[in-house]
Motif scaffolding. Structure first.
Motif, PDB file in Angstrom:
ATOM      1  N   UNK A 125      58.898 -34.340   8.362  1.00 48.95           N
ATOM      2  CA  UNK A 125      59.560 -34.241   9.657  1.00 48.95           C
ATOM      3  C   UNK A 125      60.715 -33.255   9.662  1.00 48.95           C
ATOM      4  N   UNK A 126      60.894 -32.578  10.800  1.00 46.26           N
ATOM      5  CA  UNK A 126      61.951 -31.566  10.924  1.00 46.26           C
ATOM      6  C   UNK A 126      63.349 -32.157  10.792  1.00 46.26           C
ATOM      7  N   UNK A 127      63.549 -33.366  11.282  1.00 44.50           N
ATOM      8  CA  UNK A 127      64.888 -33.948  11.228  1.00 44.50           C
ATOM      9  C   UNK A 127      65.302 -34.285   9.792  1.00 44.50           C
ATOM     10  N   UNK A 128      64.345 -34.271   8.875  1.00 43.33           N
ATOM     11  CA  UNK A 128      64.650 -34.577   7.479  1.00 43.33           C
ATOM     12  C   UNK A 128      64.615 -33.334   6.582  1.00 43.33           C
ATOM     13  N   UNK A 129      64.626 -32.156   7.198  1.00 42.02           N
ATOM     14  CA  UNK A 129      64.517 -30.927   6.409  1.00 42.02           C
ATOM     15  C   UNK A 129      65.693 -30.744   5.449  1.00 42.02           C
ATOM     16  N   UNK A 130      66.905 -31.110   5.882  1.00 46.33           N
ATOM     17  CA  UNK A 130      68.072 -30.964   5.008  1.00 46.33           C
ATOM     18  C   UNK A 130      67.946 -31.854   3.772  1.00 46.33           C
TER      19      UNK A 130
END
Length: 375
Positions: free
Chosen positions: A30-35
């Motif tokens: 998921x993009x929100x978990x990229x960091x």
């Protein structure tokens, strides 16, 4: 009548539990978990375990701490089926009592506390040990049944008892598991050996518990709650045999003697009825296979009941020195039941878990507190 040797096998259902805590190697998506994903991939993996831990993190898996220890409390109530019961007295011949002794409404309630150390051997395989103490209260209700010439069976003697046991359990287990985006699958399994004084040797049981769940993250870092559903399967090694003192089986010898005397009288009456019926048949009627089968079945059952009652009667007359030898096979009434559970993870070190099982003939509850650390 205290059939202590029958109570022991009911205890065995309680001594091995499914104790895997719901931590797992989770594939970050998921993009929100990229960091988070980038930081996991970039940071070197600092621990020796699991094997291939660094490779797993480079592929985007967030690993739990590689070692842990948990304390677990387990409660259960379960029904059981008993077959192939053989009993003898004072090291004499043993008699098979199938159909003669019939068990009704027999169940066990028990509780156990165990400690479970574990490690992640591989990113997707947890292995653990179990060391525990357990206690149980067991209720048995049964009767001695005999037939007449028409194969109508009658209960000639009821008996029931309640007893308590303590035991020590040692076990080994493993849990293949994997998670993606907070959803996960775990296949927990363990084998345990239970040492009970009344058995000749420790008894073995096998537990299998598949679970499918979902973890929901909180705003606090590394804090989450997980929910799951699954199943719980118990398999027991079926053979049990041993020897016990008669005085342990019959604490109230006078009451037991009265019951035995009444049962002997009833068996003699049944035998007289069968003999009267048989002698009243003509030679041609006695030659019929159906009549011969009825006669032989009735005589065989009445002989077994008579041998059992005579053995008890003789043992009661020498209460202080007599022993009973036994062998039997046992199995849970239902091998499977349904489970639901939840776990609150305060941080990556501490987790608190609760799980309940129901449906079928087994009800259970478990709770555990786990601490994890890197190794």
């Amino acid at each position: 009548m205290r059939n202590k040797f029958l109570l022991v096998l009911l205890f065995l259902l309680m001594t091995s539990v499914n104790v895997f805590a719901q931590v797992y190697s989770n594939k970050i998506v998921g993009k929100k978990n990229e960091a988070l994903l980038d930081s996991i991939k970039e940071e070197p993996y600092p621990y020796a375990l699991p094997i291939w831990g660094e490779k797993a993190t480079k592929k985007g898996f967030h690993l739990p701490y590689s070692a842990g220890v948990s304390v677990n409390y387990f409660w259960q109530k379960s029904d059981i089926i008993i077959d192939n019961l053989e009993v003898g007295f004072n090291n004499g011949p043993q008699y098979n009592l199938d159909q003669i002794v019939r068990f009704t409404d027999s169940y066990v309630t028990a509780s156990a506390v165990n400690v479970r150390p574990d490690i992640w051997l591989f990113p997707f395989l947890n292995v653990y040990g179990i060391l525990g103490k357990a206690s149980t209260s067991t209720t048995i209700n049964a009767g001695i049944w005999v037939p007449d010439a028409d194969n109508n069976w009658t209960n000639v003697m009821d008996f029931g008892t309640k007893a308590e046991f303590n035991a020590t359990t040692f076990g080994l287990g493993m849990t293949p598991t994997i998670g993606i985006g907070g959803g996960w699958l775990a296949l927990d399994m363990n084998v345990a050996w239970t040492d009970v004084d009344a058995l000749d040797k420790p008894a073995m049981s096998f537990i299998f518990g598949p679970r499918l769940g979902k973890t929901i993250k909180f705003n606090k870092p590394d804090s989450n709650i997980a929910f799951w559903t699954g199943a719980f399967r118990v398999h027991l090694k079926s053979g049990t045999n041993g020897s016990l003192a008669i005085k342990d089986l019959f604490p109230n010898a006078g009451q037991a003697q009265d019951k035995v005397d009444q049962a002997v009288t009833k068996v003699d009456e049944k035998q007289a009825q069968v003999d009267t019926w048989w002698s009243g048949l003509s030679n041609a009627e006695q030659a019929k296979p159906s009549n011969k089968a009825k006669y032989e079945t009735a005589n065989n059952a009445l002989d077994k009941a008579g041998n059992l009652l005579n053995g008890i009667d003789g043992a009661l007359s020498t209460l202080e020195t007599s022993t009973v030898q036994y062998s039997l096979e046992k199995a849970p009434k239902d091998m499977w039941n349904f489970i639901i559970g939840t776990q609150y993870q305060y941080n990556r070190h501490f987790m608190l878990r609760a799980e309940a099982g129901f449906l079928g003939s087994r009800t259970q509850f478990m709770t555990s507190l786990q601490y994890r650390f890197g190794l």
